[in-house]
Design a protein around this motif. Structure first.
Motif, PDB file in Angstrom:
ATOM      1  N   ASP A   1      97.429  81.839  25.582  1.00  0.00           N
ATOM      2  CA  ASP A   1      97.628  82.871  24.555  1.00  0.00           C
ATOM      3  C   ASP A   1      98.853  83.674  24.968  1.00  0.00           C
TER       4      ASP A   1
ATOM      5  N   TYR B   1      99.858  97.632  28.469  1.00  0.00           N
ATOM      6  CA  TYR B   1      98.631  98.223  28.994  1.00  0.00           C
ATOM      7  C   TYR B   1      98.745  98.617  30.460  1.00  0.00           C
TER       8      TYR B   1
ATOM      9  N   ALA C   1     100.904  86.296  23.949  1.00  0.00           N
ATOM     10  CA  ALA C   1     101.094  87.446  23.065  1.00  0.00           C
ATOM     11  C   ALA C   1     102.134  88.417  23.624  1.00  0.00           C
ATOM     12  N   TYR C   2     102.476  88.269  24.929  1.00  0.00           N
ATOM     13  CA  TYR C   2     103.284  89.322  25.570  1.00  0.00           C
ATOM     14  C   TYR C   2     104.519  88.819  26.309  1.00  0.00           C
TER      15      TYR C   2
ATOM     16  N   ASN D   1      95.858  83.856  29.502  1.00  0.00           N
ATOM     17  CA  ASN D   1      96.846  84.697  28.837  1.00  0.00           C
ATOM     18  C   ASN D   1      97.653  85.481  29.879  1.00  0.00           C
TER      19      ASN D   1
ATOM     20  N   TYR E   1      88.023  85.030  22.969  1.00  0.00           N
ATOM     21  CA  TYR E   1      87.818  83.856  23.835  1.00  0.00           C
ATOM     22  C   TYR E   1      86.343  83.577  24.068  1.00  0.00           C
TER      23      TYR E   1
ATOM     24  N   ILE F   1      93.257  81.327  17.483  1.00  0.00           N
ATOM     25  CA  ILE F   1      92.332  81.176  18.607  1.00  0.00           C
ATOM     26  C   ILE F   1      90.923  80.910  18.092  1.00  0.00           C
TER      27      ILE F   1
HETATM   28  C1  LIG Z   1      97.013  91.448  20.427  1.00  0.00           C
HETATM   29  C2  LIG Z   1      96.539  90.163  21.005  1.00  0.00           C
HETATM   30  C3  LIG Z   1      96.303  89.061  20.187  1.00  0.00           C
HETATM   31  C4  LIG Z   1      96.347  89.158  18.681  1.00  0.00           C
HETATM   32  O1  LIG Z   1      97.521  88.700  18.158  1.00  0.00           O
HETATM   33  P1  LIG Z   1      97.688  88.589  16.583  1.00  0.00           P
HETATM   34  O2  LIG Z   1      98.817  87.616  16.455  1.00  0.00           O
HETATM   35  O3  LIG Z   1      98.035  89.947  16.073  1.00  0.00           O
HETATM   36  O4  LIG Z   1      96.419  88.068  16.003  1.00  0.00           O
HETATM   37  C5  LIG Z   1      95.910  87.877  20.789  1.00  0.00           C
HETATM   38  N1  LIG Z   1      95.760  87.785  22.112  1.00  0.00           N
HETATM   39  C6  LIG Z   1      95.977  88.816  22.927  1.00  0.00           C
HETATM   40  C7  LIG Z   1      95.795  88.652  24.396  1.00  0.00           C
HETATM   41  C8  LIG Z   1      96.357  90.049  22.391  1.00  0.00           C
HETATM   42  O5  LIG Z   1      96.503  91.084  23.208  1.00  0.00           O
END
Ligand SMILES: *Cc1c(COP(=O)(O)O)cnc(C)c1O
Length: 387
Positions: free
Chosen positions: A204, A324, A206-207, A172, A129, A105
């Motif tokens: 993004d 969260y 991540a989840y 995200n 961001y 990012i």
């Molecule tokens: C934890 C997180 C990241 C970081 O991810 P890494 O791959 O460990 O760098 C990026 N974006 C969000 C929204 C996160 O919660």
């Protein structure tokens, strides 16, 4: 020593601040329980660790990696996207390893922004961001995520001047910090908006693997037209308990992936190939069951916390994804930071004040589900006793 004006613009990283406060409390003998940072407490799944051990012993991983990434890694990400999201990616041109999503990012800002350019950033949002654009001399413009809109930005509300200067847009879902999942239709609206204004969407992701109650999170790239206007940063950190490994991938628009590669050849020397092979093991369908088991653990913790918050008069909607809980600050506190101070002082519990994620996070606090069960129960009892 003088540091750069760019660095001067960045507020201290939230978690650095929290760590300092917690260290001071612990030094004073307080048994602090942190519900602050989102960092999975369980170890990386065993098959990933075993694959990594074999990979470390294999001399073919010991030299400089190429920034393009090992064929096995690009292939595994592409297979995973097909199996999991129904998204077809060319492993040659549309997949590149990243040294974690955070690296990716940040570097996308360097690859796509010049001074005077704008990056549209979700507020509240992952701090990079807005810090990323500032550090490259560009301008972050915040897009409020409001509860009555389901925590998606109002694209129509972005001012004309800002639309025309915008080169990047960060979103995200499932969302950190609000726990919101993407409402139907929003990704399509985003594709249309990005195409109309020639903006690169950075989703993004991540989840996507950390979801509950049967909810299955989509990839942004599964939206018709998304590949023409966007990329997705897929991180293995949260879903596979791999935060320490630094393993992620940039996928999607081939031109954007090529620009990222071009930048990276000047910045770093790629992702350790043994970590790439660990990533290959993680994305194997055989790991799905372990991910599901972990999600069941988080879902239990989520329910415990939501109940406990209810008992102290804090109403929250249990999130369908992420690690969260996003909760409103109880009455009687001027800011979320004041409430976080109060909770740390009186209960020895660390929570994240919402304002640290952007001005629209004010009035909320974030609790992470990544604390072992017995400590979590203890923290909840302490919060309950605050009344
Ligand atoms: C934890 C997180 C990241 C970081 O991810 P890494 O791959 O460990 O760098 C990026 N974006 C969000 C929204 C996160 O919660």
């Amino acid at each position: 020593m003088r540091h750069s004006a760019r660095l001067e613009q960045i507020p201290p990283y939230l978690f650095a601040e929290l760590e300092r406060k917690v260290a001071a409390k612990r030094a004073a003998g307080v048994d602090v329980i942190s519900l602050g940072i989102g960092d999975p407490d369980r170890p990386t799944y065993e098959p990933i660790v075993s694959a990594a051990q074999r990979a470390v012993a294999d001399p073919s991983t010991h030299q400089y990696p190429s920034n393009r990434g090992r064929e096995e890694f690009r292939g595994a990400v592409s297979d995973f996207y097909d199996r999991r999201f129904g998204v077809t990616l060319d492993p040659e041109s549309q997949v590149m390893p990243a040294i974690g999503a955070k690296e990716c990012i940040f570097n996308l800002n360097l690859a796509f922004l010049d001074p005077g350019d704008v990056a549209l950033a979700a507020d509240p949002g992952y701090p990079v961001y807005s810090a990323g654009p500032l550090l490259v001399g560009a301008e972050p413009v915040l897009m409020p995520l409001l509860p009555h809109r389901g925590f998606v930005p109002d694209l129509e509300a972005v001012a004309l001047d800002q639309r025309s200067r915008a080169r990047l847009l960060y979103v995200n879902y499932p969302n950190n910090p609000t726990g919101a999942v993407v409402p139907d239709g929003f990704f399509s609206d985003l594709v249309e908006f990005a195409a109309a204004h020639d903006i690169l969407v950075v989703h993004d992701n991540a989840y996507s693997e950390t979801t509950y109650d049967g909810y299955v999170a989509p990839s942004f790239l599964a939206t018709p037209g998304a590949e023409a206007v966007g990329v997705e940063v897929f991180s293995l950190s949260k879903g596979y308990n791999m935060t320490g490994w630094r393993c992620a991938a940039l996928v999607g628009n081939a031109d954007a992936v090529a620009s990222y590669w071009r930048l990276k050849t000047n910045v770093d020397s790629g992702l350790f190939e043994a970590v790439q092979l660990a990533g290959v093991a993680a994305l194997d369908p055989a790991l799905d069951a372990q991910v599901a088991e972990m999600n069941a653990v988080y879902a239990c913790r989520r329910d415990l916390i939501c109940e406990a918050l209810g008992r102290i008069g804090v109403d929250v909607t249990p999130p369908k994804g992420t690690i969260y809980i996003w909760a409103p600050v109880p009455d009687g506190f001027e800011t979320a930071a004041h409430y976080a101070e109060h909770v740390l002082e009186r209960a020895g519990v660390v929570i994240s004040p919402g304002g640290a994620y952007g001005p629209n996070g004010e009035g909320y606090f974030r609790i992470s589900l990544t604390t072992p069960d017995e400590r979590l129960v203890e923290a909840i009892e302490r919060l309950g006793a605050l009344g």
